[in-house]
Design an enzyme around this catalytic site. Structure first.
Site, PDB file in Angstrom:
ATOM      1  N   THR A  96       0.185  -5.762   1.990  1.00  0.00           N
ATOM      2  CA  THR A  96      -0.456  -4.559   1.448  1.00  0.00           C
ATOM      3  C   THR A  96      -1.455  -3.955   2.454  1.00  0.00           C
ATOM      4  OG1 THR A  96      -2.108  -5.957   0.398  1.00  0.00           O
ATOM      5  CG2 THR A  96      -0.244  -5.278  -0.971  1.00  0.00           C
TER       6      THR A  96
ATOM      7  N   GLY B  39      -3.080  -1.519   4.742  1.00  0.00           N
ATOM      8  CA  GLY B  39      -2.980  -0.063   4.923  1.00  0.00           C
ATOM      9  C   GLY B  39      -2.608   0.718   3.675  1.00  0.00           C
ATOM     10  N   THR B  40      -2.638   0.067   2.524  1.00  0.00           N
ATOM     11  CA  THR B  40      -2.268   0.799   1.301  1.00  0.00           C
ATOM     12  C   THR B  40      -3.232   1.953   1.015  1.00  0.00           C
ATOM     13  OG1 THR B  40      -3.374  -0.974   0.114  1.00  0.00           O
ATOM     14  CG2 THR B  40      -0.984  -0.957  -0.016  1.00  0.00           C
ATOM     15  N   GLY B  41      -4.541   1.672   1.204  1.00  0.00           N
ATOM     16  CA  GLY B  41      -5.539   2.706   0.900  1.00  0.00           C
ATOM     17  C   GLY B  41      -5.382   3.917   1.814  1.00  0.00           C
ATOM     18  N   CYS B  42      -5.124   3.638   3.088  1.00  0.00           N
ATOM     19  CA  CYS B  42      -4.947   4.727   4.069  1.00  0.00           C
ATOM     20  C   CYS B  42      -3.731   5.565   3.674  1.00  0.00           C
ATOM     21  CB  CYS B  42      -4.716   4.164   5.468  1.00  0.00           C
ATOM     22  SG  CYS B  42      -5.926   2.952   5.988  1.00  0.00           S
TER      23      CYS B  42
ATOM     24  N   LYS C 179      -8.887   3.321  -7.935  1.00  0.00           N
ATOM     25  CA  LYS C 179      -7.613   2.612  -7.840  1.00  0.00           C
ATOM     26  C   LYS C 179      -7.729   1.220  -8.442  1.00  0.00           C
ATOM     27  CE  LYS C 179      -7.930   3.208  -3.449  1.00  0.00           C
ATOM     28  NZ  LYS C 179      -7.767   3.227  -1.985  1.00  0.00           N
TER      29      LYS C 179
HETATM   30  O1  PXL Z   1      -7.468   0.549   4.693  1.00  0.00           O
HETATM   31  C1  PXL Z   1      -8.710   0.595   5.269  1.00  0.00           C
HETATM   32  C2  PXL Z   1      -8.668   0.775   6.745  1.00  0.00           C
HETATM   33  C3  PXL Z   1      -9.050   1.954   7.300  1.00  0.00           C
HETATM   34  N1  PXL Z   1      -9.079   2.183   8.624  1.00  0.00           N
HETATM   35  C4  PXL Z   1      -8.713   1.231   9.468  1.00  0.00           C
HETATM   36  C5  PXL Z   1      -8.287   0.002   8.978  1.00  0.00           C
HETATM   37  C6  PXL Z   1      -8.250  -0.234   7.578  1.00  0.00           C
HETATM   38  C7  PXL Z   1      -7.788  -1.491   7.047  1.00  0.00           C
HETATM   39  O2  PXL Z   1      -7.366  -2.388   7.726  1.00  0.00           O
HETATM   40  O3  PXL Z   1      -7.911  -0.933   9.821  1.00  0.00           O
HETATM   41  C8  PXL Z   1      -8.753   1.498  10.922  1.00  0.00           C
END
Ligand code: PXL
Length: 273
Positions: free
Chosen positions: A210, A212-215, A177
């Site tokens: 932004t 939590g974007t990856g999740c 990404k």
């Molecule tokens: O985005 C990565 C991530 C994954 N899991 C948890 C997170 C975060 C980012 O804050 O808090 C629990």
């Protein structure tokens, strides 16, 4: 009404609802997929940062997975925050038992706030324990650098890193990404599969929200794979989904706020099967 497909996330929590398991379940829902969740770590965090991390006893993770897999099973699995090698091994058991089920790994190492979500010794084990089984891995640039050892600063180094995932580690697909790149006008992601490379580009928005974007991005890929979509179609939708979710951020919290998990559903529709 048609029975929905099921996606499972194995990840950490965010009590303010922007990242981790909470983001994953909202994203599954916004793709018309029924969400299940097994928790790895309880994270006391908010939009301002991470305050405390409590990694669960790995046996408690196994117990949750046992309960899930002893009943009607998910069509696809995603992993996010996995704090330790022991937890990785316990998840691997179930991945190996279901080799036909798509597996998406978001190789989470740091939260947006910069806090570490993985024990340092865990990092080197991702590539032997989980990444070889991935249908799609979704590292950002720092994570891809950590995993491959390649310094990523141009397109050719992205290709080098992508090749390592596919040819050496054994992932079926990887999306590197571009969100962390220096480009200020657009965000370009590279999808490497066994035979091809595709790019997906969306505008970059001027926002700090932004979290939590990856999740969210990896959860959408998982939901789409659960529906039987191809890797290409799943990543294509996830890119559009995350772009809209950043464009229409709900402006929640006093720090780096969450994205809008329902923007795609509202703007494009619930294209469930
Ligand atoms: O985005 C990565 C991530 C994954 N899991 C948890 C997170 C975060 C980012 O804050 O808090 C629990």
């Amino acid at each position: 009404m048609k029975k929905p497909k099921i996606a499972l996330t194995v990840a950490g929590t965010d009590p303010t609802g922007g990242a981790g398991v909470m983001a994953d379940l909202k994203s599954f829902h916004a793709c018309g997929v029924y969400g299940m969740a097994a928790i790895t770590s309880i994270v006391a965090q908010n939009t301002k940062g991470v305050q405390h991390i409590h990694n669960l006893d790995p046996e408690w993770l196994s117990e949750q997975l046992e309960s899930i897999y002893d009943d009607e099973q998910p069509q696809a699995l995603k992993t996010g925050m996995i704090a330790s090698k022991d937890m990785m091994e316990r998840i691997q058991v179930y991945i190996k038992q279901h080799p036909e089920k798509p597996y998406v790994i978001d190789p989470v190492m740091l939260a947006k706030s910069g806090d570490s979500l993985m024990e340092d010794v865990g990092k080197q084990h991702l590539q032997s324990i989980l990444l070889p089984y991935a249908t799609v891995a979704t590292p950002n640039i720092p994570e891809a650098e950590e995993i491959t050892g390649i310094k990523i600063n141009d397109e050719s180094s992205i290709y080098q890193a992508g090749n390592i995932f596919i040819k050496e580690i054994g992932s079926k697909g990887v999306v590197i990404k571009g969100g962390h790149s220096a480009d200020l006008t657009e965000s370009k992601d590279y999808l490497f599969t066994q035979d091809d490379v595709f790019t997906f580009t969306e505008p970059r928005f001027e926002t700090k929200h932004t979290h939590g974007t990856g999740c969210t991005f990896s959860a959408v890929i998982t939901a789409e794979l659960a529906k039987g979509k191809s890797i290409y179609d799943a990543v294509k939708k996830a890119k559009k989904f995350i772009s809209l979710s950043i464009e229409y951020t709900p402006e929640i919290g006093y720090g780096r706020g969450p994205v809008n998990h329902f923007a795609y559903m509202k703007k494009v529709g619930l294209d469930d099967e």
